[in-house]
Design an enzyme around this catalytic site. Structure first.
Site, short mmCIF file in Angstrom:
data_model
loop_
_atom_site.label_atom_id
_atom_site.label_comp_id
_atom_site.label_asym_id
_atom_site.label_seq_id
_atom_site.Cartn_x
_atom_site.Cartn_y
_atom_site.Cartn_z
N ASN A 66 0.81 -1.23 0.00
CA ASN A 66 0.00 0.00 0.00
C ASN A 66 0.83 1.27 0.00
O ASN A 66 0.38 2.31 -0.45
CB ASN A 66 -0.96 0.01 1.19
CG ASN A 66 -0.32 -0.46 2.47
OD1 ASN A 66 0.17 -1.58 2.55
ND2 ASN A 66 -0.31 0.39 3.47
N CYS A 118 -3.61 5.11 8.36
CA CYS A 118 -3.76 4.98 9.80
C CYS A 118 -2.50 5.40 10.54
O CYS A 118 -2.51 5.59 11.74
CB CYS A 118 -4.19 3.57 10.18
SG CYS A 118 -3.34 2.32 9.27
N1 PLP Z 1 -4.80 -4.15 3.26
C1 PLP Z 1 -4.17 -3.18 2.57
C2 PLP Z 1 -2.98 -3.52 1.76
C3 PLP Z 1 -4.66 -1.88 2.63
O1 PLP Z 1 -4.03 -0.91 1.94
C4 PLP Z 1 -5.79 -1.59 3.43
C5 PLP Z 1 -6.27 -0.21 3.58
O2 PLP Z 1 -5.48 0.74 3.52
C6 PLP Z 1 -6.41 -2.65 4.11
C7 PLP Z 1 -5.89 -3.91 4.01
C8 PLP Z 1 -7.63 -2.42 4.94
O3 PLP Z 1 -8.75 -2.31 4.10
P1 PLP Z 1 -10.10 -1.61 4.65
O4 PLP Z 1 -9.82 -0.15 4.76
O5 PLP Z 1 -11.12 -1.92 3.59
O6 PLP Z 1 -10.44 -2.26 5.94
#
Ligand code: PLP
Length: 385
Positions: free
Chosen positions: A147, A320
């Site tokens: 991400n 976050c």
């Molecule tokens: N996994 C990855 C790689 C992410 O980038 C994110 C959100 O930033 C999540 C999981 C969590 O997803 P959600 O916001 O739909 O709970």
């Protein structure tokens, strides 16, 4: 004031076509998809149509798609649904907190966790995954695309290792699905996570691909929704939105339209205009919408605020962790020293971005970096050395 949003890995706007597809499911088609009357049948049909489209996007069967509230829930379901005390799980040092903290939680409950490292490009070596296998390894959970950097992991090789070892393989494809083609059979995974709000569907909807015959304990108990894998009345409008997002993504793959051209113009333009800057994840394959760049001698948080005041939304990494003082765990795992990790900015594009947004960023970022560097006691002496 002109504004541009280049923080699409945090969340994306719902596209007008997607909102239009969802709209009737807030009002005239409001039935509970479990009801047997006309109203319920209408929404059930819409849910099942979306399931087929989402399955198509991933090369899966409709019966293997479980709708959830998003990426975090899908990751939790995959990991906690499989692990029992005494099981071993292999993960990596660059996972999203949705995976990392779920593994930590499993560890507190008696599971054993191994986190494999990444190299300077942010890539996991499949040989490390193989070496980490133990007789009690039950699951490998390694993300598809990161991400923060967009770096794509060698998941097909990891899938082969998992198959050979007869171990479950989960991959978090939240930042990959709908950006690059994703096929669960090519990857060889048993579980795969996607999230609606990263792909222009609304927040609060996601899905978990669960390969047929995978024994998964549900997290939520209640009715027999989603083949008893996830209890709770379906979020029909969200599911319809996710289905439409999957349909649009497949159409975009077919006509070869993607955001790579815009991203590359942004990246090349910034690197040409700004010295002591570079791409985090350089040399690795990346998803086409993400660029993570360090600008030495600046504070990323100060940069995000300065750019926001001028109308440009970017990020220092995971949403976050914004506001946190700790440098990104992803960038430090790649070997960046803390100052460089703190000097890094993530630019992430979405389908709504235009060439004008890139021009805007190219006009703002170099002058902002220069202004912030003027405030840095370290900048001038180093430059004149
Ligand atoms: N996994 C990855 C790689 C992410 O980038 C994110 C959100 O930033 C999540 C999981 C969590 O997803 P959600 O916001 O739909 O709970």
């Amino acid at each position: 004031m002109h504004r541009a949003y280049l923080d699409n890995n945090a969340t994306t706007p719902v596209l007008p076509e997607i909102l239009e597809a969802m709209r009737p499911y807030f009002s005239e088609h409001f039935g509970n998809a479990s009801s047997i009357h006309h109203y319920g049948q209408q929404t059930r049909a819409a849910v099942e149509r979306s399931r087929e489209t989402v399955a198509d996007l991933l090369g899966a069967r409709p019966s293997e798609i479980v709708f959830t509230s998003g990426g975090t829930e899908s990751d939790n379901l995959a990991i906690l649904g499989l692990l029992k005390p005494g099981d071993h799980v292999i993960t990596s040092t660059i996972e999203h907190h949705a995976v990392m903290n779920t593994c930590k939680h499993a560890e507190e409950d008696g599971a054993e966790v191994t986190s494999v490292p990444v190299d300077g490009r942010g890539l996991i070596d499949p040989a490390d995954v193989k070496r980490a296998l133990r007789p009690n390894t039950r699951l490998i959970t390694i993300m598809l695309a990161n991400n923060e950097t967009g770096v794509i992991q060698p998941v097909e090789e990891i899938g082969k290792i998992a198959t050979e070892a007869d171990v479950y393989f989960h991959t978090d494809a939240v930042q990959a699905a709908a950006k690059i083609p994703v096929d669960v059979n090519k990857i060889g995974c048993d579980l795969l996570t996607i999230s609606g709000h990263k792909i222009h569907a609304p927040q609060g909807i996601g899905a978990l691909y669960v390969r047929k015959a995978t024994m998964l304990e549900p997290l939520l108990h209640g009715g027999r929704h989603e083949r008893s894998r996830r209890a709770g009345t379906e979020n029909v409008a969200g599911i319809v939105g996710l289905g439409k997002a999957a349909e649009l993504a497949m159409a975009a793959f077919e006509c070869g339209l993607d955001v790579a051209l815009l991203r590359d113009r942004l990246e090349t333009g910034l690197l040409a205009a700004i010295e002591a800057a570079g791409v985090n994840g350089e040399g690795a394959s990346r998803v086409p919408n993400t660029s993570n760049i360090y600008f030495d001698y600046i504070e990323g948080e100060a940069m995000v605020i300065a750019l926001d005041l001028k109308g440009l939304a970017v990020s220092t990494g995971a949403a976050c962790s914004s506001g946190a003082i700790e440098p990104s765990h992803v960038l430090t795992a790649m070997g960046l020293r803390p100052e460089r990790a703190r000097a890094s900015i993530r630019f992430s594009l979405g389908k709504q971005n235009t060439a004008a947004d890139i021009d805007f960023a190219l006009s703002l970022v170099p002058e902002t970096v220069a202004r912030l560097r003027e405030l840095s006691p370290l900048w001038k002496p180093v430059r004149t050395l």
